[in-house]
Enzyme design. Structure first.
Site, mmCIF file in Angstrom:
data_model
loop_
_atom_site.group_PDB
_atom_site.id
_atom_site.type_symbol
_atom_site.label_atom_id
_atom_site.label_comp_id
_atom_site.label_asym_id
_atom_site.label_seq_id
_atom_site.Cartn_x
_atom_site.Cartn_y
_atom_site.Cartn_z
ATOM 1 N N SER A 190 37.841 45.874 52.580
ATOM 2 C CA SER A 190 38.350 47.228 52.342
ATOM 3 C C SER A 190 37.878 48.153 53.458
ATOM 4 O O SER A 190 37.038 47.777 54.289
ATOM 5 C CB SER A 190 37.855 47.748 50.991
ATOM 6 O OG SER A 190 36.446 47.917 51.011
ATOM 7 N N LEU B 104 35.920 50.818 53.309
ATOM 8 C CA LEU B 104 34.480 51.033 53.209
ATOM 9 C C LEU B 104 33.714 49.748 53.477
ATOM 10 O O LEU B 104 32.670 49.766 54.142
ATOM 11 C CB LEU B 104 34.121 51.576 51.827
ATOM 12 C CG LEU B 104 32.623 51.696 51.546
ATOM 13 C CD1 LEU B 104 31.943 52.605 52.566
ATOM 14 C CD2 LEU B 104 32.370 52.192 50.132
ATOM 15 N N TYR C 6 40.642 53.816 34.845
ATOM 16 C CA TYR C 6 39.749 53.823 36.005
ATOM 17 C C TYR C 6 38.460 54.567 35.685
ATOM 18 O O TYR C 6 37.353 54.076 35.963
ATOM 19 C CB TYR C 6 40.465 54.472 37.185
ATOM 20 C CG TYR C 6 39.619 54.570 38.434
ATOM 21 C CD1 TYR C 6 39.335 53.439 39.186
ATOM 22 C CD2 TYR C 6 39.106 55.799 38.863
ATOM 23 C CE1 TYR C 6 38.560 53.520 40.334
ATOM 24 C CE2 TYR C 6 38.333 55.888 40.001
ATOM 25 C CZ TYR C 6 38.064 54.749 40.733
ATOM 26 O OH TYR C 6 37.288 54.833 41.865
ATOM 27 N N LYS D 211 34.463 53.224 35.495
ATOM 28 C CA LYS D 211 33.397 53.833 36.291
ATOM 29 C C LYS D 211 32.281 54.375 35.401
ATOM 30 O O LYS D 211 31.103 54.315 35.770
ATOM 31 C CB LYS D 211 33.977 54.942 37.175
ATOM 32 C CG LYS D 211 34.914 54.431 38.260
ATOM 33 C CD LYS D 211 34.214 53.426 39.154
ATOM 34 C CE LYS D 211 35.110 52.857 40.224
ATOM 35 N NZ LYS D 211 34.397 51.898 41.100
ATOM 36 N N SER E 97 41.624 56.909 52.901
ATOM 37 C CA SER E 97 41.959 55.970 53.959
ATOM 38 C C SER E 97 41.772 56.659 55.298
ATOM 39 O O SER E 97 41.528 57.857 55.386
ATOM 40 C CB SER E 97 43.401 55.476 53.800
ATOM 41 O OG SER E 97 44.309 56.552 53.968
#
Length: 312
Positions: free
Chosen positions: A47, A49, A192, A196, A227
């Site tokens: 990815s 990151l 999501y 988390k 991004s």
């Protein structure tokens, strides 16, 4: 006196600049020495990151284990790291491992492979994350489970597989790259946000459990990781308080910034880091101390977005 002050000012500024430069260089060298020869596992290394974390830790001299679910992209990352490596500095060839955290059944075998190769893991960076957006009633239970597997069950399964080694050696650090939605939810991101919240809750509890073994648990929570080339769309975002809040929230942070913060977190053994501008940070406290106001503002925003008329 005035002339003397004018003469001294440039010297003072030069001196301060010199001290800042020295501090930055010492901090940079300290960051690298903190991971030199350390075995560092990075999940979802392919990815944005993940790549930046791989670059930072590889430059720092870590023995990298790069995990990802696409072998070709892992090889491309490997080639990129090797091609930019400074031959005058000690770096190590990364180990590549195929790993899809949403497939929990394969995680124990991956952990065993890593431990068989290096004998230990010093730092685990739980970076993998899958996002989904939409009204709660339109997201299938199957997708809910998939998101929970990738964002919660996958990371904790890998953590549990590697943790006994850290406990027995009485050293180690586990970094969870989470999201500010682990602290408060945002509409249309129910699944999501739930994943988390769950991950943050697990690692907050684990932190206290393993402190006596000198194992450090760290969480790094940005608003979101944007991004390389995506920026917020322009629009009439100043119409209301909630729009201002969400506009501020959507800017996010760049992968390079997060990777450097992960390195600082490892070096300083920080326990919790929020990466956000003042508006989202303030929202965390508003949610805690003034929940009814927070819920009202968010609900108002949803109504405006959906053009739902007020009752009465």
């Amino acid at each position: 006196m005035g002339v003397m002050a004018m003469l001294m000012l440039p010297l003072l500024l030069l001196g301060i600049s010199g001290l800042l430069f020295i501090y930055q260089e010492v901090s940079r060298l300290w960051s690298k020495s903190a991971v030199q020869n350390k075995v560092v596992v990075i999940t979802d290394a392919i990815s944005g990151l993940g790549k930046e974390c791989a670059r930072v830790f590889h430059t720092g001299g870590a023995r990298l284990v790069l995990c990802g679910k696409n072998w070709e992209r892992l090889e491309n990352l490997y080639d990129a790291l090797i091609s930019v490596a400074d031959p005058s500095k000690q770096t190590f060839t990364p180990k590549l491992v195929l790993l899809d955290l949403s497939d929990i059944s394969c995680v124990p075998d991956v952990a065993k492979e890593v431990l068989d190769c290096y004998g230990c893991v010093d730092i685990l960076i739980n970076n993998a994350s899958v996002k989904v957006k939409g009204p709660a009633h339109k997201i299938s239970l199957e997708l809910d489970k998939k998101i929970m597997d990738a964002n919660y069950f996958g990371p904790i399964t890998l953590t549990k597989a590697l943790l006994p080694n850290m406990i027995s050696r009485r050293t180690g650090q586990i970094v969870l790259v989470n999201n500010i939605q682990g602290k408060f939810g945002i509409p249309f991101r129910t699944t999501y946000a739930a994943s988390k919240h769950a991950a943050l809750g697990f690692f907050d509890c684990l932190r206290a459990e393993v402190e006596e073994y000198d194992v450090v648990i760290s969480t790094v929570s940005p608003t979101f990781i944007r991004s390389y080339h995506v920026y917020p769309e322009q629009g009439n975002w100043e119409a209301s308080i909630w729009k201002f809040f969400f506009r501020k929230l959507t800017y996010g942070v760049h992968p390079v910034e997060v990777a450097e913060e992960v390195m600082r977190t490892v070096r300083r053994k920080k326990q919790e880091v929020f990466m956000a501008n003042p508006i989202p940070k303030a929202a965390v406290y508003v949610r805690t101390f003034f929940p009814e106001f927070f819920f009202a503002v968010v609900a108002c925003g949803v109504k405006e977005k959906l053009n739902v008329p007020e009752e009465g």
